[in-house]
Scaffold this motif. Structure first.
Motif, PDB file in Angstrom:
ATOM      1  N   PRO A 275      30.268  50.056  40.465  1.00 46.42           N
ATOM      2  CA  PRO A 275      29.907  48.665  40.791  1.00 46.42           C
ATOM      3  C   PRO A 275      30.903  48.024  41.757  1.00 46.42           C
ATOM      4  N   ARG A 276      30.423  47.094  42.550  1.00 49.03           N
ATOM      5  CA  ARG A 276      31.245  46.414  43.558  1.00 49.03           C
ATOM      6  C   ARG A 276      31.860  45.115  43.012  1.00 49.03           C
ATOM      7  N   THR A 277      32.089  45.081  41.736  1.00 54.71           N
ATOM      8  CA  THR A 277      32.607  43.888  41.069  1.00 54.71           C
ATOM      9  C   THR A 277      33.934  43.437  41.670  1.00 54.71           C
ATOM     10  N   TYR A 278      34.803  44.394  42.020  1.00 51.66           N
ATOM     11  CA  TYR A 278      36.110  44.029  42.568  1.00 51.66           C
ATOM     12  C   TYR A 278      35.935  43.148  43.800  1.00 51.66           C
ATOM     13  N   SER A 279      35.142  43.607  44.767  1.00 54.97           N
ATOM     14  CA  SER A 279      34.955  42.837  46.009  1.00 54.97           C
ATOM     15  C   SER A 279      34.218  41.533  45.761  1.00 54.97           C
ATOM     16  N   GLU A 280      33.285  41.550  44.815  1.00 51.89           N
ATOM     17  CA  GLU A 280      32.557  40.321  44.497  1.00 51.89           C
ATOM     18  C   GLU A 280      33.500  39.257  43.948  1.00 51.89           C
ATOM     19  N   GLN A 281      34.509  39.679  43.181  1.00 50.38           N
ATOM     20  CA  GLN A 281      35.450  38.732  42.578  1.00 50.38           C
ATOM     21  C   GLN A 281      36.631  38.406  43.473  1.00 50.38           C
ATOM     22  N   ARG A 282      37.095  39.389  44.261  1.00 49.35           N
ATOM     23  CA  ARG A 282      38.366  39.234  44.976  1.00 49.35           C
ATOM     24  C   ARG A 282      38.277  39.420  46.479  1.00 49.35           C
ATOM     25  N   GLY A 283      37.117  39.758  46.997  1.00 48.06           N
ATOM     26  CA  GLY A 283      37.008  40.020  48.430  1.00 48.06           C
ATOM     27  C   GLY A 283      37.470  41.428  48.755  1.00 48.06           C
ATOM     28  N   HIS A 284      37.736  41.659  50.035  1.00 49.34           N
ATOM     29  CA  HIS A 284      38.164  42.978  50.491  1.00 49.34           C
ATOM     30  C   HIS A 284      39.467  43.359  49.784  1.00 49.34           C
TER      31      HIS A 284
ATOM     32  N   GLN B 278      35.058  50.713  41.996  1.00 51.10           N
ATOM     33  CA  GLN B 278      34.381  50.429  43.262  1.00 51.10           C
ATOM     34  C   GLN B 278      34.697  51.507  44.291  1.00 51.10           C
TER      35      GLN B 278
ATOM     36  N   ARG C  33      42.069  44.469  37.245  1.00 48.95           N
ATOM     37  CA  ARG C  33      41.942  44.592  38.704  1.00 48.95           C
ATOM     38  C   ARG C  33      41.993  46.055  39.137  1.00 48.95           C
TER      39      ARG C  33
END
Length: 133
Positions: free
Chosen positions: A67-76, A62, A55
Motif C-alpha cells: 500500500p502507498r500509505t506512506y506517501s499518502e500520509q507523508r508525501g515523497h 510501499q 513510518r
C-alpha cells in the motif's frame, strides 16, 4: 499455457515476503534494538519509538510494492532530506545495519528474498551517510 494469477511471477516482493505482517515485524524488531543503542537512540527525539517504527514499516511496505500509505500520509519519502538533520557517520551506519541484520534474520525469509531485502538495506544505509566524523 496460461500462468495462474497469484503465482510468484506476478506477486510483488511485498506479497512474496509475507505482506504487512512481515514488514511490521521487521520494523518492530529493528526498533527494539535501537531503543537500547546509545549511538542511535539519540537520533530519535520522540520518547516513544512507535511513530518511527510505523513510518519505517509503512515506507518499506510501499517501497516493496504494498500500500502507498506512506506517501499518502507523508508525501515523497525524500530519505536523504529527512535524515539530513542527523549526523550519520560510519559508526551510525554500522549500528543501524547491525540492528537491521538482527531484524532481517528474525524473519527467516527464503534465501533469495532475504538477499534482495538485505542488499537494498545495505544500499539504503550507505546512501544515508552524510558525515565522515
Amino acid at each position: 499455457m496460461e500462468i495462474p494469477r497469484g503465482t510468484l511471477e506476478t506477486q510483488t516482493f511485498y506479497e512474496q515476503a509475507g505482506g504487512e505482517e512481515t514488514f511490521r515485524r521487521l520494523a518492530r524488531r529493528f526498533y527494539e534494538g535501537v531503543a537500547e543503542d546509545p549511538l542511535l537512540r539519540p537520533m530519535y527525539p520522540e520518547e516513544d519509538l512507535g511513530p518511527a517504527e510505523e513510518r519505517l514499516a509503512l515506507f518499506l511496505m510501499q517501497y516493496w510494492g504494498g500500500p502507498r500509505t506512506y506517501s499518502e500520509q507523508r508525501g515523497h519519502p525524500r530519505l536523504r532530506m529527512r535524515h539530513a538533520p542527523f549526523t550519520v557517520n560510519r559508526a551510525a551506519h554500522d549500528a543501524w545495519l547491525r540492528h537491521m541484520r538482527d531484524a532481517v534474520d528474525s524473519l527467516e525469509l527464503p534465501a533469495p528474498l532475504e538477499k534482495k531485502l538485505w542488499d537494498y538495506l545495505v544500499y539504503a544505509a550507505g546512501s544515508m551517510v552524510n558525515s565522515a566524523d
